[in-house]
Enzyme design. Sequence first.
Site, mmCIF file in Angstrom:
data_model
loop_
_atom_site.group_PDB
_atom_site.id
_atom_site.type_symbol
_atom_site.label_atom_id
_atom_site.label_comp_id
_atom_site.label_asym_id
_atom_site.label_seq_id
_atom_site.Cartn_x
_atom_site.Cartn_y
_atom_site.Cartn_z
ATOM 1 N N CYS A 246 -2.711 -6.148 -1.680
ATOM 2 C CA CYS A 246 -2.833 -4.712 -1.902
ATOM 3 C C CYS A 246 -4.157 -4.273 -1.292
ATOM 4 O O CYS A 246 -5.126 -5.029 -1.289
ATOM 5 C CB CYS A 246 -2.820 -4.451 -3.405
ATOM 6 S SG CYS A 246 -3.093 -2.740 -3.846
ATOM 7 N N ASP B 122 -9.489 4.819 -11.191
ATOM 8 C CA ASP B 122 -8.637 5.741 -10.422
ATOM 9 C C ASP B 122 -9.299 7.104 -10.203
ATOM 10 O O ASP B 122 -8.734 7.956 -9.514
ATOM 11 C CB ASP B 122 -7.288 5.944 -11.139
ATOM 12 C CG ASP B 122 -6.430 4.688 -11.105
ATOM 13 O OD1 ASP B 122 -6.746 3.767 -10.341
ATOM 14 O OD2 ASP B 122 -5.430 4.638 -11.852
ATOM 15 N N ILE C 57 -13.471 -2.792 -11.400
ATOM 16 C CA ILE C 57 -12.079 -3.200 -11.646
ATOM 17 C C ILE C 57 -11.443 -3.837 -10.408
ATOM 18 O O ILE C 57 -10.809 -4.884 -10.505
ATOM 19 C CB ILE C 57 -11.223 -1.994 -12.120
ATOM 20 C CG1 ILE C 57 -11.893 -1.295 -13.314
ATOM 21 C CG2 ILE C 57 -9.803 -2.445 -12.463
ATOM 22 C CD1 ILE C 57 -11.971 -2.076 -14.592
ATOM 23 N N LEU D 141 -1.721 -12.923 -15.199
ATOM 24 C CA LEU D 141 -1.782 -12.647 -16.651
ATOM 25 C C LEU D 141 -0.409 -12.288 -17.201
ATOM 26 O O LEU D 141 -0.056 -12.661 -18.324
ATOM 27 C CB LEU D 141 -2.764 -11.503 -16.933
ATOM 28 C CG LEU D 141 -4.186 -11.719 -16.433
ATOM 29 C CD1 LEU D 141 -5.037 -10.491 -16.716
ATOM 30 C CD2 LEU D 141 -4.794 -12.950 -17.099
ATOM 31 N N ARG E 242 2.315 9.392 -2.953
ATOM 32 C CA ARG E 242 2.746 8.462 -4.007
ATOM 33 C C ARG E 242 2.288 8.922 -5.382
ATOM 34 O O ARG E 242 2.848 8.491 -6.393
ATOM 35 C CB ARG E 242 2.171 7.064 -3.752
ATOM 36 C CG ARG E 242 2.829 6.370 -2.597
ATOM 37 C CD ARG E 242 2.346 4.956 -2.470
ATOM 38 N NE ARG E 242 2.785 4.121 -3.587
ATOM 39 C CZ ARG E 242 2.635 2.818 -3.631
ATOM 40 N NH1 ARG E 242 2.052 2.188 -2.635
ATOM 41 N NH2 ARG E 242 3.048 2.117 -4.669
ATOM 42 N N LYS F 49 2.545 9.460 -13.407
ATOM 43 C CA LYS F 49 3.232 8.394 -12.651
ATOM 44 C C LYS F 49 3.041 7.046 -13.351
ATOM 45 O O LYS F 49 3.999 6.300 -13.552
ATOM 46 C CB LYS F 49 2.656 8.319 -11.236
ATOM 47 C CG LYS F 49 3.036 7.056 -10.497
ATOM 48 C CD LYS F 49 2.424 6.957 -9.121
ATOM 49 C CE LYS F 49 0.999 6.464 -9.067
ATOM 50 N NZ LYS F 49 0.822 5.008 -9.125
ATOM 51 N N ASN F 50 1.798 6.744 -13.707
ATOM 52 C CA ASN F 50 1.520 5.414 -14.240
ATOM 53 C C ASN F 50 2.050 5.208 -15.662
ATOM 54 O O ASN F 50 2.129 4.081 -16.139
ATOM 55 C CB ASN F 50 0.021 5.116 -14.177
ATOM 56 C CG ASN F 50 -0.442 4.886 -12.746
ATOM 57 O OD1 ASN F 50 0.389 4.739 -11.845
ATOM 58 N ND2 ASN F 50 -1.743 4.859 -12.531
ATOM 59 N N ARG G 188 -5.280 -8.205 -6.749
ATOM 60 C CA ARG G 188 -4.362 -7.803 -7.795
ATOM 61 C C ARG G 188 -3.285 -8.866 -8.113
ATOM 62 O O ARG G 188 -2.092 -8.628 -7.945
ATOM 63 C CB ARG G 188 -3.700 -6.469 -7.452
ATOM 64 C CG ARG G 188 -4.708 -5.373 -7.220
ATOM 65 C CD ARG G 188 -4.050 -4.047 -6.957
ATOM 66 N NE ARG G 188 -3.496 -3.458 -8.163
ATOM 67 C CZ ARG G 188 -2.786 -2.337 -8.176
ATOM 68 N NH1 ARG G 188 -2.545 -1.699 -7.057
ATOM 69 N NH2 ARG G 188 -2.328 -1.849 -9.302
#
Length: 428
Positions: free
Chosen positions: A118, A313, A335, A127, A405, A22-23, A123
Amino acid sequence: MDKIAVTGGRALHGSIPVSGSKNACLPLMTAALLTDQTLTLTNVPNLADIGTLSSLLGSLGASVTHDRDANRLDLRVARLSSPLAHYDIVRKMRASILVLGPMLARDGAGTVSLPGGCAIGARPVDLHLRGLEAMGATLDLRDGYVHASVPRSVNGGRLRGVSYRFPVVSVGATENLLMAATLARGTTRLVNAAREPEIVDLAECLSSMGAQIEGAGTSTIEIEGVDALSGTEHRVIADRIEMGSFMIAPAITGGDVILEGGRLDLVSSLAEALDAAGVSVEEVPQGLRVRRRNGRLNPVSIVTEPFPGYATDLQAQMMALMTLAEGTSSITEQIFENRFMHVPELGRMGAKIEITGNTAQVTGVESLRGAPVMATDLRASISLLLAGLAAQGETVVSRVYHLDRGYERVEEKLRACGASIERISGDD
Ligand code: EPZ
């Protein structure tokens, strides 16, 4: 809203096919904005986010043909009919910000809603914006939107190559600037760039579209801008996070599973942690074989970091595993500032976890007990399901739209290895 019910206690044995990432797929889809020719993606996972981004690209002027049975997506943006990414779509998926760099690179203008908050952290997208500004874009933040354009005085409305150092490593900002730089005038040097495999996959696709890129997968990427890119066909890389999540299934249940299409280089930090925990991971012709060695799991401490460090993740999944280790593990999340929402839910299943700042101390218990639990985000959801596979009795995970998702056919894949798992459709 659907729920998933799992009755735990069965060791998983069998094979699980790894889907396309997905990413990786999301930024690849936005790369279609860089050309007027067709970009064909194969190995596309069937997930809600792919549909959401397809709608967004459609609203910008893309023609989108999605053959779900063939996992194939054809995208063609003959021209950008409306360079506006509306809040209604962007709020559903933060990766929508990735259309900004390509739109600016192609037409010198683009307007994108600012993504909202989020669950896992603030997030911000500063940047992405600062990098595009450094490339000559003018930004106007108004009414919740970023109105971006490249003034005619800058290369006749074309972005310019720059040397840009990211103050912190960002996957999305690296992807946005990488795409923008492919059509900029001159050379762009991205320093302290993200090194994730999804960046390498994107760079490979862009290169086969005619982009000039060197260094993807290292912390410095150099891009020589070209005048135009062409279409291409590209196979989306395997989903290392789906793969890693399913690697925990035999680890937590004491089973033996082959991840078909799995690649060790994509999950080496996880494989090291599993090995230390007493779970063997070996390369086999079909992919990766994961099996639990004898006895209880050893406690293992992890700290999340950008690739090639331990992935955020896969933090929740490792925590689920460590709830059953013999001893105390510490899990530090560096993170995202709010990525421990699975902790109270795991606690409802009998896990012993204490949080101090961004570190969770997990003291292993002999067994977990099934309970009704609530999914709060994508990776938290799969961690609850994994815990449920090992727990005594039934676990019912609600709000599984989070899970949907990022994991396609999750029940089918786990059931094929002997899990007792079913989806309960309906209202919450
Ligand atoms: C990507 O998000 C992934 N999403 C995330 O996966 C993943 O958790 C994350 O990278 C880290 O690996 C996609 O690829 C679609 P970042 P991204 O920019 O690009 C801060 C999942 O579960 N930051 O690398 O948004 C940020 O707040 C999802 O599949 C800024 O401060 O992540 C975070 O602390 C969740 N300003 C850190 O950098 C910015 O402009 C890393 O974020 C951008 C980021």
